[in-house]
Design a protein around this motif. Structure first.
Motif, PDB file in Angstrom:
ATOM      1  N   PRO A  35       0.830  -1.208   0.000  1.00 60.03           N
ATOM      2  CA  PRO A  35       0.000   0.000   0.000  1.00 60.03           C
ATOM      3  C   PRO A  35       0.862   1.255   0.000  1.00 60.03           C
ATOM      4  CG  PRO A  35      -0.854  -1.601   1.573  1.00 60.03           C
ATOM      5  CD  PRO A  35       0.470  -2.123   1.115  1.00 60.03           C
ATOM      6  N   LEU A  36       0.482   2.225  -0.816  1.00 56.74           N
ATOM      7  CA  LEU A  36       1.261   3.443  -0.961  1.00 56.74           C
ATOM      8  C   LEU A  36       1.480   4.143   0.379  1.00 56.74           C
ATOM      9  CD1 LEU A  36       2.546   5.751  -2.640  1.00 56.74           C
ATOM     10  CD2 LEU A  36       0.234   6.696  -2.890  1.00 56.74           C
ATOM     11  N   LEU A  37       0.425   4.255   1.171  1.00 54.57           N
ATOM     12  CA  LEU A  37       0.540   4.976   2.434  1.00 54.57           C
ATOM     13  C   LEU A  37       1.541   4.281   3.357  1.00 54.57           C
ATOM     14  CD1 LEU A  37      -0.444   7.393   4.056  1.00 54.57           C
ATOM     15  CD2 LEU A  37      -2.330   5.990   4.918  1.00 54.57           C
ATOM     16  N   ASP A  38       1.515   2.965   3.385  1.00 54.25           N
ATOM     17  CA  ASP A  38       2.458   2.222   4.222  1.00 54.25           C
ATOM     18  C   ASP A  38       3.897   2.470   3.774  1.00 54.25           C
ATOM     19  OD1 ASP A  38       0.372   1.166   5.641  1.00 54.25           O
ATOM     20  OD2 ASP A  38       0.432  -0.808   4.714  1.00 54.25           O
ATOM     21  N   ARG A  39       4.115   2.517   2.461  1.00 50.13           N
ATOM     22  CA  ARG A  39       5.463   2.733   1.943  1.00 50.13           C
ATOM     23  C   ARG A  39       5.975   4.132   2.301  1.00 50.13           C
ATOM     24  NH1 ARG A  39       4.877   2.450  -3.831  1.00 50.13           N
ATOM     25  NH2 ARG A  39       2.702   1.824  -3.731  1.00 50.13           N
ATOM     26  N   MET A  40       5.098   5.115   2.177  1.00 54.67           N
ATOM     27  CA  MET A  40       5.516   6.481   2.471  1.00 54.67           C
ATOM     28  C   MET A  40       5.782   6.677   3.962  1.00 54.67           C
ATOM     29  SD  MET A  40       3.299   8.847  -0.125  1.00 54.67           S
ATOM     30  CE  MET A  40       4.431  10.216   0.156  1.00 54.67           C
ATOM     31  N   VAL A  89       4.555   9.530  16.925  1.00 55.51           N
ATOM     32  CA  VAL A  89       4.544  10.251  15.653  1.00 55.51           C
ATOM     33  C   VAL A  89       3.814   9.470  14.563  1.00 55.51           C
ATOM     34  CG1 VAL A  89       6.021  11.011  13.746  1.00 55.51           C
ATOM     35  CG2 VAL A  89       6.617  11.607  16.100  1.00 55.51           C
ATOM     36  N   GLU A  90       4.026   8.177  14.518  1.00 50.30           N
ATOM     37  CA  GLU A  90       3.560   7.376  13.373  1.00 50.30           C
ATOM     38  C   GLU A  90       2.067   7.507  13.064  1.00 50.30           C
ATOM     39  OE1 GLU A  90       2.197   4.074  10.935  1.00 50.30           O
ATOM     40  OE2 GLU A  90       1.637   4.510  13.023  1.00 50.30           O
ATOM     41  N   PRO A  91       1.169   7.326  14.035  1.00 45.02           N
ATOM     42  CA  PRO A  91      -0.259   7.438  13.690  1.00 45.02           C
ATOM     43  C   PRO A  91      -0.678   8.852  13.288  1.00 45.02           C
ATOM     44  CG  PRO A  91       0.031   7.200  16.074  1.00 45.02           C
ATOM     45  CD  PRO A  91       1.357   6.945  15.449  1.00 45.02           C
ATOM     46  N   LEU A  92      -0.046   9.854  13.886  1.00 43.50           N
ATOM     47  CA  LEU A  92      -0.371  11.239  13.534  1.00 43.50           C
ATOM     48  C   LEU A  92       0.123  11.571  12.127  1.00 43.50           C
ATOM     49  CD1 LEU A  92       0.560  12.938  16.929  1.00 43.50           C
ATOM     50  CD2 LEU A  92      -1.728  12.355  16.091  1.00 43.50           C
ATOM     51  N   ARG A 104       0.582   9.441   9.761  1.00 40.91           N
ATOM     52  CA  ARG A 104      -0.250   8.671   8.826  1.00 40.91           C
ATOM     53  C   ARG A 104      -1.528   9.446   8.481  1.00 40.91           C
ATOM     54  NH1 ARG A 104      -0.714   3.336   7.153  1.00 40.91           N
ATOM     55  NH2 ARG A 104       1.200   2.867   8.301  1.00 40.91           N
ATOM     56  N   ARG A 105      -2.153  10.026   9.477  1.00 42.62           N
ATOM     57  CA  ARG A 105      -3.363  10.819   9.229  1.00 42.62           C
ATOM     58  C   ARG A 105      -3.057  12.062   8.405  1.00 42.62           C
ATOM     59  NH1 ARG A 105      -5.344  11.687  15.190  1.00 42.62           N
ATOM     60  NH2 ARG A 105      -6.606  13.311  14.167  1.00 42.62           N
ATOM     61  N   LEU A 106      -1.928  12.694   8.688  1.00 40.28           N
ATOM     62  CA  LEU A 106      -1.536  13.899   7.968  1.00 40.28           C
ATOM     63  C   LEU A 106      -1.292  13.598   6.490  1.00 40.28           C
ATOM     64  CD1 LEU A 106      -0.613  16.875   7.894  1.00 40.28           C
ATOM     65  CD2 LEU A 106       1.663  16.081   8.559  1.00 40.28           C
ATOM     66  N   VAL A 107      -0.489  12.570   6.219  1.00 39.01           N
ATOM     67  CA  VAL A 107      -0.165  12.218   4.834  1.00 39.01           C
ATOM     68  C   VAL A 107      -1.421  11.776   4.089  1.00 39.01           C
ATOM     69  CG1 VAL A 107       1.147  10.638   3.353  1.00 39.01           C
ATOM     70  CG2 VAL A 107       2.209  11.621   5.397  1.00 39.01           C
ATOM     71  N   ALA A 108      -2.244  10.961   4.743  1.00 37.43           N
ATOM     72  CA  ALA A 108      -3.478  10.497   4.118  1.00 37.43           C
ATOM     73  C   ALA A 108      -4.368  11.684   3.748  1.00 37.43           C
ATOM     74  CB  ALA A 108      -4.208   9.532   5.045  1.00 37.43           C
ATOM     75  N   GLY A 109      -4.454  12.662   4.633  1.00 32.71           N
ATOM     76  CA  GLY A 109      -5.274  13.836   4.355  1.00 32.71           C
ATOM     77  C   GLY A 109      -4.746  14.631   3.173  1.00 32.71           C
ATOM     78  N   LEU A 110      -3.447  14.819   3.098  1.00 34.87           N
ATOM     79  CA  LEU A 110      -2.845  15.570   2.000  1.00 34.87           C
ATOM     80  C   LEU A 110      -3.025  14.856   0.663  1.00 34.87           C
ATOM     81  CD1 LEU A 110       0.466  16.848   3.618  1.00 34.87           C
ATOM     82  CD2 LEU A 110      -1.402  18.267   2.796  1.00 34.87           C
ATOM     83  N   LEU A 111      -3.001  13.533   0.688  1.00 33.53           N
ATOM     84  CA  LEU A 111      -3.114  12.762  -0.548  1.00 33.53           C
ATOM     85  C   LEU A 111      -4.549  12.330  -0.860  1.00 33.53           C
ATOM     86  CD1 LEU A 111       0.065  10.492  -0.279  1.00 33.53           C
ATOM     87  CD2 LEU A 111      -0.183  12.734  -1.357  1.00 33.53           C
TER      88      LEU A 111
END
Length: 209
Positions: free
Chosen positions: A92-97, A193-196, A198-205
């Motif tokens: 999954p893209l999000l996991d890789r990033m 940091v990780e869960p926060l 993840r939410r930030l990157v997911a929101g931007l993308l």
């Protein structure tokens, strides 16, 4: 299917191994000095003392402070290229990033790493030559991110983004900011940091976290 014969690994001679070790010793000492005193404040004598080497010994490897900075920049380019390549793959893209970002945060927790990053950023504004050296690292990371995200859009893994370059810039700023924040906030652990992030990157993308 024709079998591919792998070449034997190249073995370093004891002399080459010793030279590589001494070179690494000098660069590690220089990083410590630059993080502590800055590029301008750190002298070759200070680096010699930190590396526990005579000036003559150090100059056999690096003729000047600028040559040391160039070598550090090259090492940083190689390290950044290796790390950012983890964004490629089939998961999954999000996991890789997020995996790539967390690897970067872990690296930046090494002693002096964040301080050196801050010094690089500051000196890049004052010194155009140093700025050019380290700008290549930033450009290479941005290029890979653009390729990865463009491919993800084409595959339908994420929606179209109106301004992809600006989005990449914001992502880089967020990651660099979190890395630098570790200097002042020792309690900002990777687990927090990780869960926060993840939410930030997911929101931007425009993706689900």
């Amino acid at each position: 299917m024709t079998a591919v014969v792998q070449p034997d690994p190249i073995e370093l001679t004891p002399r080459e191994s010793a030279q590589d070790a001494r070179r690494s010793q000098i660069l590690d000492a220089a990083r410590t000095c630059f993080a502590r005193s800055g590029f301008r404040g750190a002298s070759m004598q200070e680096i010699c003392l930190e590396a526990k080497m005579s000036p003559g010994g150090l100059y056999r490897y690096f003729p000047s402070k600028e040559a040391i900075i160039e070598a550090i920049a090259q090492d940083e380019r190689c390290g950044a290229a290796e790390l950012v390549e983890t964004m490629r793959g089939t998961g999954p893209l999000l996991d890789r990033m997020i995996g790539c970002a967390m690897g970067y945060f872990a690296y930046m927790r090494d002693p002096g790493a964040c301080e050196l990053m801050a010094e690089i950023s500051a000196e890049s504004l004052r010194n155009s030559e140093i700025g050019k050296r380290f700008a290549k690292i930033d450009d290479s990371v941005r290029d890979v991110m653009r390729e990865v995200l463009t491919e993800a859009i084409e595959k339908g893994e994420m929606p179209e983004i109106a301004d992809l370059d600006a989005t990449i810039g914001v992502l880089q700023a967020a990651v660099d900011g979190i890395a630098l924040r570790q200097i002042h906030d020792a309690d900002l652990s990777l687990d927090r940091v990780e869960p926060l992030l993840r939410r930030l990157v997911a929101g931007l993308l425009g993706m689900k976290a």
